[in-house]
Design a protein around this motif. Structure first.
Motif, short mmCIF file in Angstrom:
data_model
loop_
_atom_site.label_atom_id
_atom_site.label_comp_id
_atom_site.label_asym_id
_atom_site.label_seq_id
_atom_site.Cartn_x
_atom_site.Cartn_y
_atom_site.Cartn_z
N GLU A 8 55.03 31.13 42.54
CA GLU A 8 55.58 30.51 41.33
C GLU A 8 54.58 30.49 40.19
N GLY A 9 53.40 31.06 40.40
CA GLY A 9 52.37 31.03 39.37
C GLY A 9 51.95 32.42 38.95
N GLU A 10 51.09 32.46 37.95
CA GLU A 10 50.56 33.71 37.46
C GLU A 10 49.08 33.80 37.84
N VAL A 11 48.66 34.95 38.32
CA VAL A 11 47.26 35.15 38.71
C VAL A 11 46.73 36.42 38.05
N VAL A 12 45.41 36.56 38.04
CA VAL A 12 44.76 37.76 37.52
C VAL A 12 44.19 38.53 38.71
N LEU A 13 44.57 39.79 38.83
CA LEU A 13 44.07 40.64 39.90
C LEU A 13 42.96 41.52 39.35
N HIS A 14 41.88 41.64 40.09
CA HIS A 14 40.76 42.49 39.71
C HIS A 14 40.59 43.57 40.76
N ARG A 15 40.35 44.81 40.31
CA ARG A 15 40.13 45.93 41.23
C ARG A 15 38.69 46.40 41.13
N TYR A 16 38.15 46.81 42.30
CA TYR A 16 36.79 47.30 42.39
C TYR A 16 36.78 48.60 43.19
N THR A 17 35.80 49.44 42.92
CA THR A 17 35.50 50.56 43.80
C THR A 17 34.40 50.10 44.72
N LEU A 18 34.61 50.23 45.99
CA LEU A 18 33.62 49.85 46.99
C LEU A 18 33.14 51.13 47.65
N LYS A 19 31.88 51.48 47.43
CA LYS A 19 31.31 52.70 48.01
C LYS A 19 30.57 52.35 49.28
N LEU A 20 30.85 53.12 50.33
CA LEU A 20 30.19 52.98 51.62
C LEU A 20 29.43 54.28 51.91
N PRO A 21 28.46 54.24 52.79
CA PRO A 21 27.81 55.50 53.19
C PRO A 21 28.86 56.46 53.75
N TYR A 22 28.67 57.74 53.49
CA TYR A 22 29.62 58.74 53.97
C TYR A 22 29.73 58.69 55.49
N SER A 23 28.69 58.26 56.14
CA SER A 23 28.67 58.22 57.60
C SER A 23 29.32 56.97 58.18
N ALA B 75 32.51 64.61 48.72
CA ALA B 75 31.97 63.34 48.21
C ALA B 75 30.66 63.01 48.91
N VAL B 76 29.82 62.25 48.23
CA VAL B 76 28.57 61.81 48.85
C VAL B 76 28.66 60.38 49.35
N THR B 77 29.76 59.69 49.04
CA THR B 77 30.01 58.34 49.56
C THR B 77 31.49 58.23 49.94
N ARG B 78 31.81 57.26 50.79
CA ARG B 78 33.21 56.90 51.06
C ARG B 78 33.60 55.88 50.00
N ARG B 79 34.77 56.05 49.39
CA ARG B 79 35.20 55.13 48.34
C ARG B 79 36.50 54.44 48.72
N LEU B 80 36.45 53.10 48.66
CA LEU B 80 37.64 52.28 48.88
C LEU B 80 37.98 51.62 47.54
N ILE B 81 39.25 51.56 47.23
CA ILE B 81 39.70 50.78 46.07
C ILE B 81 40.19 49.45 46.65
N VAL B 82 39.56 48.38 46.20
CA VAL B 82 39.87 47.05 46.74
C VAL B 82 40.32 46.14 45.60
N GLU B 83 41.09 45.12 45.97
CA GLU B 83 41.66 44.22 44.98
C GLU B 83 41.34 42.77 45.37
N ASP B 84 40.85 42.04 44.41
CA ASP B 84 40.56 40.60 44.61
C ASP B 84 41.83 39.86 44.28
N ARG B 85 42.46 39.31 45.29
CA ARG B 85 43.71 38.58 45.10
C ARG B 85 43.54 37.08 45.24
N SER B 86 42.28 36.61 45.24
CA SER B 86 42.04 35.18 45.42
C SER B 86 42.15 34.44 44.10
#
Length: 132
Positions: A67-82, A121-132
């Motif tokens: 019932e409320g409004e929130v702000v979502l933020h997205r980040y790229t999270l890079k991990l080692p390729y391995s 790619a030289v890293t693994r990339r995840l797109i993550v979202e802060d929903r808190s």
């Protein structure tokens, strides 16, 4: 020499050069009854625990949540390729930054909403979202 072999050295250097944070990536495996509260809680299995790099992807966007409004933020999270275990997008996968120079980013659950795949790619990339 294959392209994968040629990239092996630079992939390892990236971890030391740019991965300033530490994070854990987890997969939800089910639920269990909390013996204290008697409430069903999620059970998370760690897939990766180590260095990472979190960078803002976009500015926050307003959206309706309940019932409320929130702000979502997205980040790229890079991990080692391995990084050993494959990660998928969806609510059953999350990442948490456990150490960072930015204290506001630490301990925020970030839902994995996309995974970027690339053989060069030289890293693994995840797109993550802060929903808190």
């Amino acid at each position: 020499m294959s392209l994968q072999d040629a990239l092996a050295g630079p992939r390892e250097l990236i971890v030391d050069a740019v991965m300033e944070e530490m994070c854990v990536v987890e997969h939800r495996t089910g639920t269990e009854l909390d013996p204290v509260t008697l409430v069903e809680v999620d059970v998370w299995e760690p897939l990766y625990d180590g260095p990472c790099k979190a960078s803002p992807l976009t500015a926050g966007r307003d959206t309706q949540w309940g019932e409320g409004e929130v702000v979502l933020h997205r980040y790229t999270l890079k991990l080692p390729y391995s990084a050993a275990e494959p990660v998928q997008a969806g609510p059953d996968y999350r990442a948490t930054v456990t150490a960072s120079a930015d204290a506001w980013l630490v301990d925020r659950p970030l839902e994995v909403v996309d995974v970027v795949y690339s053989a060069t790619a030289v890293t693994r990339r995840l797109i993550v979202e802060d929903r808190s």
